[in-house]
Scaffold this motif. Structure first.
Motif, mmCIF file in Angstrom:
data_model
loop_
_atom_site.group_PDB
_atom_site.id
_atom_site.type_symbol
_atom_site.label_atom_id
_atom_site.label_comp_id
_atom_site.label_asym_id
_atom_site.label_seq_id
_atom_site.Cartn_x
_atom_site.Cartn_y
_atom_site.Cartn_z
ATOM 1 N N GLY A 156 9.000 -4.427 2.749
ATOM 2 C CA GLY A 156 8.556 -3.382 3.667
ATOM 3 C C GLY A 156 7.628 -2.390 3.003
ATOM 4 O O GLY A 156 6.638 -1.939 3.609
ATOM 5 N N ALA A 157 7.918 -2.010 1.751
ATOM 6 C CA ALA A 157 7.052 -1.076 1.041
ATOM 7 C C ALA A 157 5.686 -1.705 0.774
ATOM 8 O O ALA A 157 4.645 -1.046 0.907
ATOM 9 C CB ALA A 157 7.710 -0.649 -0.266
ATOM 10 N N TRP A 158 5.697 -3.000 0.393
ATOM 11 C CA TRP A 158 4.406 -3.655 0.171
ATOM 12 C C TRP A 158 3.587 -3.688 1.453
ATOM 13 O O TRP A 158 2.389 -3.387 1.442
ATOM 14 C CB TRP A 158 4.631 -5.090 -0.325
ATOM 15 N N ARG A 159 4.213 -4.039 2.556
ATOM 16 C CA ARG A 159 3.481 -4.124 3.825
ATOM 17 C C ARG A 159 2.910 -2.763 4.209
ATOM 18 O O ARG A 159 1.747 -2.659 4.641
ATOM 19 C CB ARG A 159 4.425 -4.627 4.918
ATOM 20 N N ALA A 160 3.704 -1.704 4.023
ATOM 21 C CA ALA A 160 3.245 -0.369 4.400
ATOM 22 C C ALA A 160 2.030 0.056 3.576
ATOM 23 O O ALA A 160 1.073 0.645 4.113
ATOM 24 C CB ALA A 160 4.380 0.637 4.228
ATOM 25 N N LEU A 161 2.041 -0.242 2.285
ATOM 26 C CA LEU A 161 0.918 0.151 1.436
ATOM 27 C C LEU A 161 -0.271 -0.788 1.600
ATOM 28 O O LEU A 161 -1.429 -0.358 1.480
ATOM 29 C CB LEU A 161 1.365 0.182 -0.030
ATOM 30 N N ALA A 162 -0.002 -2.084 1.869
ATOM 31 C CA ALA A 162 -1.096 -3.038 2.029
ATOM 32 C C ALA A 162 -1.986 -2.679 3.218
ATOM 33 O O ALA A 162 -3.190 -2.968 3.204
ATOM 34 C CB ALA A 162 -0.533 -4.447 2.202
ATOM 35 N N LEU A 163 -1.416 -2.057 4.222
ATOM 36 C CA LEU A 163 -2.205 -1.679 5.404
ATOM 37 C C LEU A 163 -3.289 -0.670 5.063
ATOM 38 O O LEU A 163 -4.250 -0.505 5.822
ATOM 39 C CB LEU A 163 -1.285 -1.106 6.492
ATOM 40 N N HIS A 164 -3.138 0.018 3.917
ATOM 41 C CA HIS A 164 -4.119 1.038 3.516
ATOM 42 C C HIS A 164 -4.801 0.665 2.204
ATOM 43 O O HIS A 164 -5.426 1.523 1.565
ATOM 44 C CB HIS A 164 -3.422 2.392 3.366
ATOM 45 N N ALA A 166 -7.620 -0.647 0.235
ATOM 46 C CA ALA A 166 -9.042 -0.902 0.449
ATOM 47 C C ALA A 166 -9.538 -2.134 -0.285
ATOM 48 O O ALA A 166 -10.640 -2.632 0.004
ATOM 49 C CB ALA A 166 -9.852 0.315 -0.002
ATOM 50 N N THR A 167 -8.754 -2.652 -1.240
ATOM 51 C CA THR A 167 -9.180 -3.869 -1.940
ATOM 52 C C THR A 167 -8.916 -5.120 -1.114
ATOM 53 O O THR A 167 -9.373 -6.204 -1.493
ATOM 54 C CB THR A 167 -8.464 -3.996 -3.296
ATOM 55 N N PRO A 169 -9.538 -7.200 2.403
ATOM 56 C CA PRO A 169 -10.472 -7.210 3.541
ATOM 57 C C PRO A 169 -9.806 -6.686 4.816
ATOM 58 O O PRO A 169 -8.588 -6.770 4.984
ATOM 59 C CB PRO A 169 -10.840 -8.692 3.676
ATOM 60 N N ARG A 170 -10.629 -6.170 5.721
ATOM 61 C CA ARG A 170 -10.099 -5.594 6.962
ATOM 62 C C ARG A 170 -9.326 -6.633 7.771
ATOM 63 O O ARG A 170 -8.264 -6.338 8.329
ATOM 64 C CB ARG A 170 -11.245 -5.029 7.798
ATOM 65 N N GLU A 171 -9.818 -7.850 7.804
ATOM 66 C CA GLU A 171 -9.133 -8.895 8.566
ATOM 67 C C GLU A 171 -7.769 -9.193 7.948
ATOM 68 O O GLU A 171 -6.786 -9.444 8.660
ATOM 69 C CB GLU A 171 -9.988 -10.164 8.610
ATOM 70 N N ALA A 172 -7.687 -9.169 6.613
ATOM 71 C CA ALA A 172 -6.407 -9.406 5.943
ATOM 72 C C ALA A 172 -5.416 -8.311 6.304
ATOM 73 O O ALA A 172 -4.232 -8.590 6.578
ATOM 74 C CB ALA A 172 -6.608 -9.463 4.434
ATOM 75 N N ARG A 173 -5.871 -7.065 6.347
ATOM 76 C CA ARG A 173 -4.967 -5.968 6.699
ATOM 77 C C ARG A 173 -4.527 -6.078 8.157
ATOM 78 O O ARG A 173 -3.394 -5.748 8.507
ATOM 79 C CB ARG A 173 -5.652 -4.626 6.444
ATOM 80 N N ARG A 174 -5.414 -6.555 8.998
ATOM 81 C CA ARG A 174 -5.035 -6.731 10.399
ATOM 82 C C ARG A 174 -3.949 -7.779 10.542
ATOM 83 O O ARG A 174 -2.985 -7.605 11.301
ATOM 84 C CB ARG A 174 -6.266 -7.133 11.212
#
Length: 792
Positions: A156-164, A166-167, A169-174
């Motif tokens: 859960g912590a990884w997912r929360a930080l991965a959303l922000h 910047a390294t 790609p935008r599609e990966a964060r989506r």
């Protein structure tokens, strides 16, 4: 809402398969209390042959030396031609009858199979990203800023930080945002979207874990202890990254070695082990019966079974009428130990056991003020160290902090470098040489009945039920080194990677208790009133022996104890002179005791001592079997009196606990030597410490498992000989058979050929070996003999 929160069937199945996939990886215990373990212990039931053919290759590793390394050992004479010929005859059914040793060896060498390809893949960018997250989440002291693992969990912590991040790609964060925030549900979702079928999941998970076996092993340990992370979290992060970044899935390692290569390795390995095993048995055979003159011993010293104690026992017995014996260094005290100035208790017992009680160290009567001063002084030193390291937790702060404090700490660093090895050791809170007069609060930890039961188990398992010496000393061991991330790997493994003095003190105090002695007398163990139990510690880096709690003795006892301590320290100097010859860079002009003391205090020294390198055997039997033998500090010595154990209870305890620990140590050294790239920790000179979790080789990457190169080798090559453990048991054949068949772990060790178990034969000088098809005579012909040469 219920559909979102409730575990799905696919999530539960994915979790179950993930746990099965992880079951082939042994837990890694970290550095705070480093414990030796066979890195392939989950595959124990597959046997040593299975480890070579399947378990090790599944991790992209070797399970034995390479064919080229074995050939070099043959060319150098380390493997004798006669030993190789005997191994060929024993293991190769196609060996021609009547052939000479030379003919067999020549035929074997000309039929060499090509070496199987190394299938260890380089670390990918995705795995490096996952490794950096493991470091931040599992060793938060090493993170540049706090991560919310405690609140959200690993995934859960990884997912929360991965959303922000910047390294990414935008599609990966989506895509990551579309995943559930629960690990097993997210993993099941990714598996469904990437089309990994249920039949493919087990192989897919194992391939992913094999990419970062170090962090996977550490997570297994954390799951077993704190339970704040499990292997599903790691696999969920990895699968999510693969899917989000459109990365190809990890490909499984081949999972098996070429059959012919594995079969040849078994022949080579048996030949390699012939000489050191033969040397041990020849020494035992030459000295069976001992050299004692029959006089009553001045003192009886009980040492840990550690091979480093073998040399000290040998030199001490040459200095006077001393009796020595060996026992697992926790001395039967399976407890959480809380030293006087420690910040928290430590599990001071083998990892195979669960601590049964908590023993706290208290100031002795009249020593409260002295104890308070000691605790305050230690607290001040801790505060100063913490303050000096505090800026490390803030991004950018260390550089400025170095500028501010350099004028203060710089001269100290220069002095430590120029005067390396001459600084005064600061000590540790569990160091008896540092402690003020204290006692261990056994009454608060154990009921009177539990004290009596524990005392009886200790004495009966040791075989110490009669003929007590006037002074009995339990000698634990620990090591004193500086700037050494692997310090606890040199401490007592039987004490959970801690120093052995607290356990020795607790056992001695227990057996000095009047009520306990009365109860023991009623159970058939009569300890004379004049007998006093005492504790001590052998510093394996300096070979200094210090006795503890001398303030509790009367003047006569104190004088006798001082004499024992003097002789033990003299024996230690003899041992240091023996040991220093093996230490790289030792100067012959420096007295041995000074040389080893300086190495222990030198913050640049990567070889403070050799630890348990070159361990090759364990002897379970009376001291008369080995007394007078020079076993070259290669043998674990566990005392056993078969005449006091008619039911075999003590032997079963020894074979299912100390033997298993000795095998783990032997296997860790073995695998760190045969494949240091996968099973070793690399060179100390490039290590980066990751809090108490472990080390990295360089700035990032996987957590390194096993031992550093400086524990097994030098620039010239291997110092440790990678041989399996020879197990010598002096007990009736039927008693051994019963335990081997009843105890699964012993059965796997013996019949799986992880160890070689032998016992003295019915005729002096003869031996017999326990095999899967029964007992067979084991002759020890000299390596120079050439069987069948007459037939040439």
């Amino acid at each position: 809402m219920t559909d979102i929160i409730a575990p799905t069937r696919s999530a539960l199945r994915a979790r179950a398969r993930a746990e099965i996939a992880a079951s082939v990886i042994a837990p890694y215990y970290g550095l705070d209390a480093a414990i030796a373990v066979n890195p392939l212990v989950p595959s124990l039931s597959a046997g040593f042959a299975g480890a070579i053919a399947q378990a090790a290759p599944a991790l992209g590793a070797r399970g034995a030396l390479s064919e080229g390394q074995y050939r070099d050992l043959l060319d150098s004479g380390r493997i004798a031609e006669a030993d190789l010929a005997r191994a060929i005859r024993r293991r190769r059914a196609d060996s021609p009858q009547g052939a000479t040793d030379r003919q067999l060896v020549t035929r074997f060498l000309t039929r060499a199979a090509p070496p199987p390809p190394r299938d260890r893949q380089p670390l990918s960018a995705l795995d490096d990203r996952l490794a950096r997250w493991c470091r931040a989440a599992l060793a938060p002291e090493a993170a540049a800023w706090p991560v919310p693992v405690a609140e959200l969990g690993f995934f859960g912590a990884w997912r929360a930080l991965a959303l922000h991040d910047a390294t990414l790609p935008r599609e990966a964060r989506r895509r990551i945002a579309a995943l559930p925030d629960v690990a097993d549900r997210a993993l099941a979702t990714v598996l469904d979207r990437t089309g990994v079928s249920e039949e493919e999941q087990l192989a897919y998970f194992r391939a992913g874990l094999a990419r970062l076996p170090g962090w996977a092993a550490y997570v297994r340990w954390r799951a077993m202890t704190s339970g704040d992370v499990d292997i599903v979290d790691v696999l969920a992060v990895r699968a999510a990254l693969e899917w989000a970044l459109d990365e190809p899935p990890a490909t499984p390692n081949e999972g098996h070695s070429d059959d012919e290569s594995a079969a040849r390795a078994l022949v080579w390995q048996e030949a390699l082990e012939s000489a050191p095993h033969r040397r041990v048995l020849e020494q035992i055979g030459a000295h069976t019966g001992g050299e004692r003159d029959g006089s009553a011993p001045r003192a009886h010293l009980v040492f840990c079974i550690d091979p480093r104690s073998e040399g000290l026992r040998r030199h001490l017995e040459r200095r006077g009428p001393y009796a020595t014996s060996g026992f697992a260094g926790f001395f039967g005290i399976a407890a959480l130990m809380e030293p006087l100035a420690a910040t928290e208790p430590a599990a001071a017992c083998p990892v195979l056991l669960t601590p049964r009680y908590r023993v706290a160290e208290r100031p002795a009567p009249g020593a409260w003020r002295e104890a308070a001063r000691f605790v305050r002084a230690l607290a001040v030193r801790r505060a100063l160290r913490s303050s000096a390291k505090a800026p490390d937790d803030l991004p950018g702060a260390p550089l400025g902090w170095a500028e501010v404090t350099g004028w203060l700490l710089g001269p100290r660093s220069v002095a430590r470098s120029l005067l390396s090895g001459r600084a005064v050791r600061t000590g540790r809170p569990d160091d008896p040489a540092m402690s003020v007069p204290t006692l261990l609060d056994l009454d608060s930890a154990l009921t009177p009945e539990a004290q009596l039961d524990t005392a009886e188990v200790i004495l009966r398992t040791m075989g110490m039920v009669e003929s007590f010496a006037p002074l009995v000393v339990f000698v634990g061991h620990g090591t004193s080194t500086t700037n050494n991330a692997f310090r606890t790997a040199l401490d007592c493994g039987a004490c959970g990677g801690h120093r052995g003095a607290p356990n020795a003190r607790a056992a001695a105090a227990l057996l000095n208790t009047p009520a306990v002695r009365v109860g023991l007398r009623e159970r058939g163990i009569s300890i004379p009133e004049a007998t006093v139990f005492l504790a001590g510690e052998h510093d394996t880096a300096t070979d200094v022996v210090a006795l503890a709690d001398l303030h509790r003795l009367d003047p006569g006892q104190r004088e006798a104890a001082a004499a024992v301590e003097r002789d033990a320290c003299s024996a230690g100097r003899d041992l240091a002179a023996e040991r220093v010859r093996d230490l790289p860079g030792a100067s012959p002009r420096t007295p041995a005791s000074i040389a080893v003391a300086r190495r222990s205090r030198d913050w640049a020294q990567v070889y403070p001592e050799w630890g348990l390198a070159r361990n090759a055997a364990i002897v379970i039997g009376p001291r008369s079997l080995t007394e007078g033998a020079d076993l070259e500090r290669r043998v674990f010595l566990h005392s056993y009196a078969p005449e006091h154990d008619p039911e075999g209870t003590a032997l079963e305890t020894t074979l299912t606990a100390p033997l298993v620990v000795a095998h783990w140590i032997n296997a860790q050294y073995y695998y760190s030597a045969v494949d240091p790239d996968v099973f070793g920790a690399g060179s100390k000179t490039v290590h980066n410490l990751v809090a108490g979790a472990g080390v990295l080789s360089g700035p990032s990457g996987d957590l390194r498992l096993g031992l550093p190169w400086q524990s097994v080798g030098t620039r010239e090559g291997l110092h440790h000989e990678p041989v399996r453990l020879l197990v010598v048991v002096d007990a009736p054949r039927e008693r051994i058979e019963r335990i081997v068949e009843r105890a699964d772990v012993v059965h796997d060790l013996v019949h799986g050929e992880w160890v070689t178990l032998v016992r003295p034969g019915d005729t002096a000088g003869e031996w017999e070996r326990c095999t899967s098809v029964g007992w067979e005579p084991w002759h020890l012909p000299g390596a120079e003999e050439n069987q069948g040469e007459e037939a040439a």
